[in-house]
Design a protein around this motif. Sequence first.
Motif, PDB file in Angstrom:
ATOM      1  N   GLN A 171     -18.093  38.118 -14.158  1.00 11.33           N
ATOM      2  CA  GLN A 171     -17.416  38.043 -15.084  1.00 11.33           C
ATOM      3  C   GLN A 171     -16.396  36.913 -14.959  1.00 11.33           C
ATOM      4  OE1 GLN A 171     -15.903  42.031 -14.539  1.00 11.33           O
ATOM      5  NE2 GLN A 171     -17.192  42.853 -15.796  1.00 11.33           N
ATOM      6  N   ASN A 172     -16.394  36.364 -16.285  1.00  6.16           N
ATOM      7  CA  ASN A 172     -15.473  35.061 -16.279  1.00  6.16           C
ATOM      8  C   ASN A 172     -13.876  35.554 -16.382  1.00  6.16           C
ATOM      9  OD1 ASN A 172     -14.110  32.585 -17.265  1.00  6.16           O
ATOM     10  ND2 ASN A 172     -16.333  32.035 -17.491  1.00  6.16           N
ATOM     11  N   PRO A 173     -12.967  35.177 -15.685  1.00  9.16           N
ATOM     12  CA  PRO A 173     -11.805  35.248 -15.627  1.00  9.16           C
ATOM     13  C   PRO A 173     -11.020  34.752 -16.895  1.00  9.16           C
ATOM     14  CG  PRO A 173     -11.858  33.752 -13.823  1.00  9.16           C
ATOM     15  CD  PRO A 173     -13.499  34.264 -14.234  1.00  9.16           C
ATOM     16  N   ASP A 174     -11.365  33.609 -17.181  1.00  8.85           N
ATOM     17  CA  ASP A 174     -11.017  32.993 -18.712  1.00  8.85           C
ATOM     18  C   ASP A 174     -11.083  33.864 -19.909  1.00  8.85           C
ATOM     19  OD1 ASP A 174     -10.286  30.700 -17.419  1.00  8.85           O
ATOM     20  OD2 ASP A 174     -12.317  29.917 -17.792  1.00  8.85           O
ATOM     21  N   ARG A 189      -8.217  37.542 -23.766  1.00  9.57           N
ATOM     22  CA  ARG A 189      -7.969  38.915 -24.320  1.00  9.57           C
ATOM     23  C   ARG A 189      -6.522  39.195 -24.165  1.00  9.57           C
ATOM     24  NH1 ARG A 189     -11.327  42.284 -25.941  1.00  9.57           N
ATOM     25  NH2 ARG A 189     -10.149  44.147 -25.256  1.00  9.57           N
ATOM     26  N   ALA A 190      -5.952  39.061 -22.605  1.00 11.78           N
ATOM     27  CA  ALA A 190      -4.533  39.114 -22.472  1.00 11.78           C
ATOM     28  C   ALA A 190      -3.590  38.521 -23.333  1.00 11.78           C
ATOM     29  CB  ALA A 190      -4.442  39.028 -20.971  1.00 11.78           C
ATOM     30  N   ASP A 191      -3.708  37.185 -23.646  1.00 12.03           N
ATOM     31  CA  ASP A 191      -2.925  36.348 -24.469  1.00 12.03           C
ATOM     32  C   ASP A 191      -2.894  36.978 -25.773  1.00 12.03           C
ATOM     33  OD1 ASP A 191      -2.226  34.954 -22.359  1.00 12.03           O
ATOM     34  OD2 ASP A 191      -3.633  33.179 -23.042  1.00 12.03           O
ATOM     35  N   ALA A 192      -4.154  37.258 -26.350  1.00 11.96           N
ATOM     36  CA  ALA A 192      -4.163  37.967 -27.790  1.00 11.96           C
ATOM     37  C   ALA A 192      -3.455  39.219 -27.795  1.00 11.96           C
ATOM     38  CB  ALA A 192      -5.533  38.031 -28.117  1.00 11.96           C
ATOM     39  N   TYR A 193      -3.468  39.983 -26.647  1.00  7.63           N
ATOM     40  CA  TYR A 193      -2.841  40.974 -26.559  1.00  7.63           C
ATOM     41  C   TYR A 193      -1.323  40.881 -26.679  1.00  7.63           C
ATOM     42  CZ  TYR A 193      -1.244  45.586 -24.740  1.00  7.63           C
ATOM     43  OH  TYR A 193      -0.481  46.974 -24.630  1.00  7.63           O
ATOM     44  N   ALA A 196      -9.288  30.655 -34.145  1.00  6.65           N
ATOM     45  CA  ALA A 196      -9.819  29.341 -34.514  1.00  6.65           C
ATOM     46  C   ALA A 196      -9.401  28.063 -33.780  1.00  6.65           C
ATOM     47  CB  ALA A 196      -9.708  29.118 -35.797  1.00  6.65           C
ATOM     48  N   TYR A 197      -8.056  28.095 -33.592  1.00  7.85           N
ATOM     49  CA  TYR A 197      -7.646  26.751 -32.755  1.00  7.85           C
ATOM     50  C   TYR A 197      -8.241  26.706 -31.438  1.00  7.85           C
ATOM     51  CZ  TYR A 197      -4.323  23.700 -30.445  1.00  7.85           C
ATOM     52  OH  TYR A 197      -3.737  22.715 -29.987  1.00  7.85           O
ATOM     53  N   ASN A 198      -8.269  27.766 -30.746  1.00  9.34           N
ATOM     54  CA  ASN A 198      -8.793  27.951 -29.345  1.00  9.34           C
ATOM     55  C   ASN A 198     -10.113  27.649 -29.397  1.00  9.34           C
ATOM     56  OD1 ASN A 198      -6.354  28.946 -28.432  1.00  9.34           O
ATOM     57  ND2 ASN A 198      -7.023  31.221 -28.464  1.00  9.34           N
ATOM     58  N   VAL A 199     -11.083  27.792 -30.352  1.00  4.71           N
ATOM     59  CA  VAL A 199     -12.303  27.387 -29.983  1.00  4.71           C
ATOM     60  C   VAL A 199     -12.493  26.091 -29.937  1.00  4.71           C
ATOM     61  CG1 VAL A 199     -14.492  27.005 -31.338  1.00  4.71           C
ATOM     62  CG2 VAL A 199     -13.354  29.413 -31.561  1.00  4.71           C
ATOM     63  N   GLU A 200     -11.420  25.116 -30.848  1.00  5.17           N
ATOM     64  CA  GLU A 200     -11.573  23.847 -30.740  1.00  5.17           C
ATOM     65  C   GLU A 200     -10.805  23.115 -29.452  1.00  5.17           C
ATOM     66  OE1 GLU A 200     -12.708  21.542 -33.145  1.00  5.17           O
ATOM     67  OE2 GLU A 200     -13.573  23.384 -34.293  1.00  5.17           O
ATOM     68  N   HIS A 201      -9.888  23.971 -28.967  1.00  2.34           N
ATOM     69  CA  HIS A 201      -9.090  23.356 -27.899  1.00  2.34           C
ATOM     70  C   HIS A 201      -8.956  23.872 -26.671  1.00  2.34           C
ATOM     71  CE1 HIS A 201      -7.516  20.311 -30.806  1.00  2.34           C
ATOM     72  NE2 HIS A 201      -7.359  21.559 -31.670  1.00  2.34           N
ATOM     73  N   HIS A 202      -9.866  25.037 -26.184  1.00  2.00           N
ATOM     74  CA  HIS A 202      -9.657  25.820 -25.047  1.00  2.00           C
ATOM     75  C   HIS A 202     -11.150  25.982 -24.617  1.00  2.00           C
ATOM     76  CE1 HIS A 202      -5.313  26.714 -24.545  1.00  2.00           C
ATOM     77  NE2 HIS A 202      -5.559  27.023 -26.076  1.00  2.00           N
ATOM     78  N   ASN A 203     -11.129  26.396 -23.139  1.00  2.00           N
ATOM     79  CA  ASN A 203     -12.430  26.777 -22.661  1.00  2.00           C
ATOM     80  C   ASN A 203     -13.025  27.896 -23.566  1.00  2.00           C
ATOM     81  OD1 ASN A 203     -13.863  28.977 -21.277  1.00  2.00           O
ATOM     82  ND2 ASN A 203     -13.121  27.426 -19.340  1.00  2.00           N
ATOM     83  N   TYR A 231     -12.495  31.635 -22.670  1.00  2.00           N
ATOM     84  CA  TYR A 231     -11.018  32.015 -23.116  1.00  2.00           C
ATOM     85  C   TYR A 231     -11.041  32.154 -24.587  1.00  2.00           C
ATOM     86  CZ  TYR A 231      -6.012  31.614 -24.055  1.00  2.00           C
ATOM     87  OH  TYR A 231      -4.514  32.016 -24.569  1.00  2.00           O
ATOM     88  N   ALA A 232     -11.625  31.396 -25.434  1.00  2.00           N
ATOM     89  CA  ALA A 232     -11.599  31.423 -26.830  1.00  2.00           C
ATOM     90  C   ALA A 232     -12.439  32.708 -27.195  1.00  2.00           C
ATOM     91  CB  ALA A 232     -12.315  30.237 -27.551  1.00  2.00           C
TER      92      ALA A 232
END
Length: 88
Positions: free
Chosen positions: A14-17, A22-26, A43-50, A53-54
């Motif tokens: 399982q990937n910790p990211d 999930r925790a950040d969205a919560y 949508a921003y996370n898809v472009e700018h994060h792992n 994570y997104a």
Amino acid sequence: MSLTTLTTAITGNQNPDFYAGRADAYDDHNDGTPLDVLNTRAAYNVEHHNPMYAAGYYARVLEIRRETAAITDLQTDIAHTENLERAA
């Protein structure tokens, strides 16, 4: 002072990211962030994060959308039932 939400224990592949997203969205939701803003952040996370994570962030946003829809449906059903009982 703010508290950080801890993610679940991770074992195996399982990937910790994913769980960090999930925790950040919560946390964002519990801080009162509106659903449309959560969607924009996802949508921003898809472009700018792992990507994992997104994916985790968006997975939690989808759960929140489903929870909100279920609550709305239940409240509508209760209101409709109460109106039928009053009319009878």
